[in-house]
Design a protein around this motif. Structure first.
Motif, PDB file in Angstrom:
ATOM      1  N   THR A  71       0.851  -1.185   0.000  1.00 55.92           N
ATOM      2  CA  THR A  71       0.000   0.000   0.000  1.00 55.92           C
ATOM      3  C   THR A  71       0.883   1.230   0.000  1.00 55.92           C
ATOM      4  OG1 THR A  71      -1.750  -1.130   1.212  1.00 55.92           O
ATOM      5  CG2 THR A  71      -1.793   1.268   1.237  1.00 55.92           C
ATOM      6  N   VAL A  94      -2.953  11.397   0.293  1.00 54.01           N
ATOM      7  CA  VAL A  94      -4.097  11.329  -0.610  1.00 54.01           C
ATOM      8  C   VAL A  94      -4.484  12.739  -1.021  1.00 54.01           C
ATOM      9  CG1 VAL A  94      -6.519  10.681  -0.820  1.00 54.01           C
ATOM     10  CG2 VAL A  94      -4.945   9.216   0.461  1.00 54.01           C
ATOM     11  N   GLU A 109      -8.488   0.308   2.878  1.00 54.57           N
ATOM     12  CA  GLU A 109      -7.333   1.139   2.537  1.00 54.57           C
ATOM     13  C   GLU A 109      -6.870   0.883   1.099  1.00 54.57           C
ATOM     14  OE1 GLU A 109      -6.351   3.612   4.111  1.00 54.57           O
ATOM     15  OE2 GLU A 109      -7.337   3.305   6.041  1.00 54.57           O
ATOM     16  N   ARG A 158      -6.631   4.064  -1.481  1.00 60.27           N
ATOM     17  CA  ARG A 158      -5.402   4.401  -2.196  1.00 60.27           C
ATOM     18  C   ARG A 158      -5.590   4.288  -3.711  1.00 60.27           C
ATOM     19  NH1 ARG A 158      -2.435   8.030  -1.940  1.00 60.27           N
ATOM     20  NH2 ARG A 158      -1.098   7.924  -3.759  1.00 60.27           N
TER      21      ARG A 158
END
Length: 559
Positions: A2, A7, A481, A485
């Motif tokens: 990840t 963001v 998550e 992402r």
């Protein structure tokens, strides 16, 4: 892996003023009764949605598609509409709706609402007037009434079967019957009636004036009908050609006259309101007409939803639908889950033939008279890989609430708790769609896992807590998550609606494509690892193992 880079913020006013925002939007479907309950009555509501706007913004979506929120007896999950220009009082008020629109727009999120034009509910003011009026009256002409057969009209006009089982005709006690292709409580409108057409134009303006950005059109291919004096049998209906635009019930050419009028309303606004058709039609050419700029502008393709987790099927579907969209001047849509089908994290954990049996809710549970073996971990692994690939495709990505948590189907709902009419009208054949409509888990514990303060209208299983927002928030390996992402990167990387397939060296289980700006996507549909192509690794659907891409895994690269 990840990526831990920040963001980016979602754009606000500049994005909303873009007339082409929908072409590559990530759209999140909310089934309002099962999303969030603000007043503690066990039913999700409008204020509950408003309270979760920060969650939606952090998720990174471009728009919300809101399933029906209108006054309804819930004979079919809200698709039996009593009043098209109001909010179900159990869900809130028009003021609550306005507050929700404002909160979404301030977060840079558009709003698409469901509109249900094929039928109303049997509690709609017009239908109660029709029942009170005599045969041949203007009130009855708004719907499809026919004289019954037999000496006193005691027999149905035809043996047609409803989509939910049983007859598609219902007697009203005076020798006439009304048509309802879906539930008995959902009488079909007569779209040859000018009053019906004008009333829906008024409805489109009503919601557009309140800030709604677009419409998802339920059963878009069913509005125009041409019933002969002597009705065909069900067998004859089934045998009729559906590619000519002349079938009595489905995908008639005249339906596009209706949508041309709708387009005129959409274009009264700046930016124009958008629409996406739910149109189950026979050919790509027929579907393209709904997606034309003179009509609704976009039409769902459900081809990936109906496919197995298979590289050959995926490549053929992607290539074909991009070509179709280009020919129509539209953009295609990609979808794996919605309120009508088994969640794809479960479908991909089932044997392929069972996994494709999704149109009638959870019918797969009865396949072969027994429950097929379910690979829960494998289903989620494949779902993550498929979704990460889909989010990199040109076109709109439609997501269904809860898939970002990796939720699977809730299959073991007791009969006394079920709500879907398909379950009651087809006993022992179809267990219905309730399994994908169970209220979302927001917290790890609690009477309804944070959905509301006093339980949920459908029972939630104990394993829901492990898939809650609270449990997954901040966990770099969680499905939540991964979605956050991926959606953030999608905003950074998405550009021209182009895709180039790249050579994979003869490996039948691998798909590799390039988007503009050096964005490459590799999906390994096989079970064994392959050599990982060169490039900066942006995100993958499961942890990578050195310089290899594990089986059932997708990775995004930058070159």
């Amino acid at each position: 892996m990840t990526d831990t880079r920040p963001v980016p913020e979602t754009s606000d006013e500049s994005a909303r003023s873009d007339a082409t925002w929908w072409r590559q939007a990530a759209v999140y479907q909310i089934y309002p009764r099962s999303f969030a309950d603000a007043n503690g009555d066990g039913i999700g509501d409008v204020r509950g949605i408003t309270s979760r706007v920060p969650y939606l913004k952090k998720l990174g979506i471009d728009a919300v598609w809101l399933s029906p929120f209108y006054p309804s007896a819930l004979a079919d999950g809200g698709y039996d509409v009593d009043d098209y220009r109001n909010v179900d009082p159990r869900l809130g008020t028009l003021d609550d709706f306005d507050d929700m629109v404002d909160a979404l727009h301030r977060a840079g999120i558009k709003l698409i609402v469901d509109i249900v034009p094929n039928h109303s509910s049997n509690r709609h003011e017009w239908f109660t007037q029709a029942l009170a009026a005599p045969k041949g009256s203007p009130e009855r002409d708004r719907y499809i009434f026919r004289d019954g057969l037999g000496d006193n009209g005691q027999l149905p006009p035809a043996d047609w079967t409803s989509a939910f089982g049983g007859l598609a005709w219902e007697p009203v006690g005076d020798g006439q019957w009304y048509m309802h292709y879906f539930a008995t409580e959902q009488p079909d409108f007569n779209w040859d009636n000018r009053e019906v057409r004008d009333d829906f134009l008024a409805t489109l303006r009503f919601w557009s004036d309140r800030g709604v950005d677009g419409f998802r059109v339920d059963v878009a291919h069913g509005l125009a009908k041409e019933l002969p004096a002597v009705l065909p049998s069900q067998a004859e209906l089934d045998a009729m050609e559906k590619t000519t635009g002349q079938h009595p019930l489905w995908d008639r050419d005249e339906v596009h006259e209706i949508y041309a009028e709708w387009r005129g309303v959409f274009n009264e606004y700046d930016p124009p309101r958008i629409a996406v058709a739910e149109a189950w039609v026979a050919t790509p050419e027929r579907r393209a007409r709904y997606a034309s700029a003179e009509g609704l502008g976009q039409a769902f393709n459900f081809d990936l939803l109906e496919a197995d987790f298979d590289s050959a099927q995926f490549r053929e579907i992607i290539t074909s639908n991009l070509e179709q969209a280009k020919g129509a001047g539209s953009s295609t849509t990609w979808v794996f889950s919605n309120h009508d089908v088994v969640r794809h994290a479960t479908r991909y954990g089932l044997p392929p033939l069972a996994g494709r049996a999704v149109k009638q809710g959870s019918e797969w549970l009865l396949a072969g008279g027994r429950e097929p073996e379910l690979d829960i971990a494998g289903g989620l692994r494949r779902a993550r890989a498929a979704t990460l690939m889909m989010l990199a495709l040109p076109g709109s990505a439609y997501l269904y609430q809860g898939e970002e948590l990796g939720l699977g189907e809730v299959a073991d709902i007791p009969a006394e708790n079920r709500q879907d009419p398909a379950f009651f009208r087809n006993p022992g054949v179809d267990i219905g769609r309730d399994g994908c409509r169970v209220p979302l888990p927001w917290t790890h514990e609690g009477s309804s896992f944070g959905f509301g303060s006093d339980g949920a209208h459908l029972p939630q299983p104990e394993w829901f807590g492990r898939f809650s927002v609270e449990a997954e928030d901040g966990d770099p390996g969680s499905t939540l998550e991964l979605y956050r992402r991926a959606l953030a990167l999608r905003h950074e990387l998405q550009t021209a609606e182009e895709l180039e397939w790249l050579d994979v060296g003869g490996s039948a289980d691998v798909l590799h494509f390039r988007r503009p700006n050096g964005w490459e996507v590799v999906t390994n549909f096989g079970t064994g690892p392959i050599a990982l192509p060169a490039g900066e690794r942006l995100i993958s659907s499961r942890p990578l193992e050195g310089d290899t891409l594990p089986g059932e895994t997708t990775v995004w690269l930058k070159n």
